[in-house]
Design an enzyme around this catalytic site. Structure first.
Site, PDB file in Angstrom:
ATOM      1  N   HIS A 100      22.913 -26.235  22.892  1.00  0.00           N
ATOM      2  CA  HIS A 100      22.311 -24.972  23.307  1.00  0.00           C
ATOM      3  C   HIS A 100      22.543 -24.709  24.779  1.00  0.00           C
ATOM      4  CE1 HIS A 100      19.149 -27.746  24.568  1.00  0.00           C
ATOM      5  NE2 HIS A 100      18.734 -26.807  25.393  1.00  0.00           N
ATOM      6  N   ASP A 102      20.846 -23.330  28.318  1.00  0.00           N
ATOM      7  CA  ASP A 102      19.650 -22.990  29.086  1.00  0.00           C
ATOM      8  C   ASP A 102      20.015 -21.818  29.981  1.00  0.00           C
ATOM      9  OD1 ASP A 102      18.342 -25.211  28.074  1.00  0.00           O
ATOM     10  OD2 ASP A 102      18.149 -26.231  30.004  1.00  0.00           O
ATOM     11  N   HIS A 106      15.074 -19.979  32.178  1.00  0.00           N
ATOM     12  CA  HIS A 106      14.319 -21.102  31.605  1.00  0.00           C
ATOM     13  C   HIS A 106      13.474 -21.786  32.691  1.00  0.00           C
ATOM     14  CE1 HIS A 106      13.463 -24.219  28.743  1.00  0.00           C
ATOM     15  NE2 HIS A 106      14.394 -25.077  29.094  1.00  0.00           N
TER      16      HIS A 106
HETATM   17 ZN   LIG Z   1      17.373 -26.530  27.087  1.00  0.00          ZN
END
Ligand SMILES: [Zn+2]
Length: 281
Positions: A100, A102, A106
């Protein structure tokens, strides 16, 4: 905070930038590449020069211990009364699991959300830094400025706008939670052990090198024991994204490959599942 892209080489123009980049990174085997026809050149890239750096999502996929895990609910799968096949699923899970991205938001309130990361920043030259020795000696190893400088001494300076991938060797442990995260207690992220990036190295990269993103073959850019996520915070404040739980990083050359990282375009997302490809030089 200034959100203007810090990647002049890539920000200039989409394909032109990519092609200039590919030309600069290495010489494709086809003598006609890359100027004539980008689509033809890309179509001609042999399969063995394409690397998939993303893990598949299923019930074994590693998520942060406190995050909602991946779920695929079968809504339909079978022959319809009309006589054709029809399958469809619903999916659910945290933005932060499996391979994934970020987004800077975030860990930085005013940073780019997933949908706002410029696409020029998602196509980039990739540097792979071999951090296996430090990680083998210490499961909580935090990659140092010296390790980055040693990579640069051997392979040249990290270009502005690159993605820097840390190769710790932890991918061999996927998806064994106890070995990959250091602890497999559901809901408890206080006893994790895996390598990451030191705050000093994050600051060095953010201030001195200006990468588009940092990738790693562990669950987090910060080492497992971190409770204050300093490397995340330093990178996010500079609008540098992270790619976590990368697969196949051992196949990346130290320099010369091109990365394409395409996250699901979640409006106001703090991250999201990402398909990451590398094209070898
Ligand atoms: Zn993450």
């Amino acid at each position: 905070m200034n959100f203007s892209p810090r990647r002049p080489a890539l920000a200039a123009a989409g394909w032109a930038g990519l092609l200039a980049l590919i030309a600069a990174c290495g010489t494709p085997s086809s003598p006609t590449a890359p100027h004539a026809d980008a689509a033809a050149w890309l179509a001609a890239v042999p399969a063995d020069r394409l690397i998939d750096l993303s893990y598949a999502f299923d019930t074994t996929t590693v998520y942060w211990p406190t995050a909602r895990r991946f779920e695929r609910i079968q809504d339909a799968a079978g022959m319809t009364p009309e006589g054709y096949w029809y399958a469809a699923n619903s999916i659910c899970g945290s933005e932060h699991g499996g391979t994934h991205l970020d987004a800077p938001q975030h860990f930085a309130r005013d940073g780019w959300t997933t949908d706002r990361i410029p696409i020029e920043a998602l196509v980039a030259p990739v540097r792979a830094i071999d951090a296996r020795a430090g990680a083998a000696a210490d499961a909580d190893h935090a990659v140092t400025v010296e390790e980055i400088r040693a990579h640069e001494a051997a392979h040249g300076p990290i270009p502005r706008g690159a993605v820097v991938v840390l190769h710790t060797g932890w991918g061999d442990r996927w998806p064994d939670l106890k070995r990959y995260l250091g602890d497999d207690t559901p809901g408890d992220a206080s006893r994790l052990h895996f390598p990451g990036l030191s705050e000093a190295a994050a600051r060095f990269l953010a201030v001195e090198r200006g990468p588009a993103g940092i990738g790693i073959d562990t669950a987090s850019i910060d080492p497992g024991p971190s409770q204050d996520f300093r490397s995340h915070r330093v990178l996010a404040a500079a609008n540098i994204y992270a790619l976590e739980n990368l697969d196949n990083v051992e196949r990346l050359p130290p320099a010369g490959a091109t990365l394409i990282a395409l996250p699901m375009k979640i409006a106001n997302g703090s991250g999201g599942p990402v398909r990451v490809l590398a094209i070898l030089p």
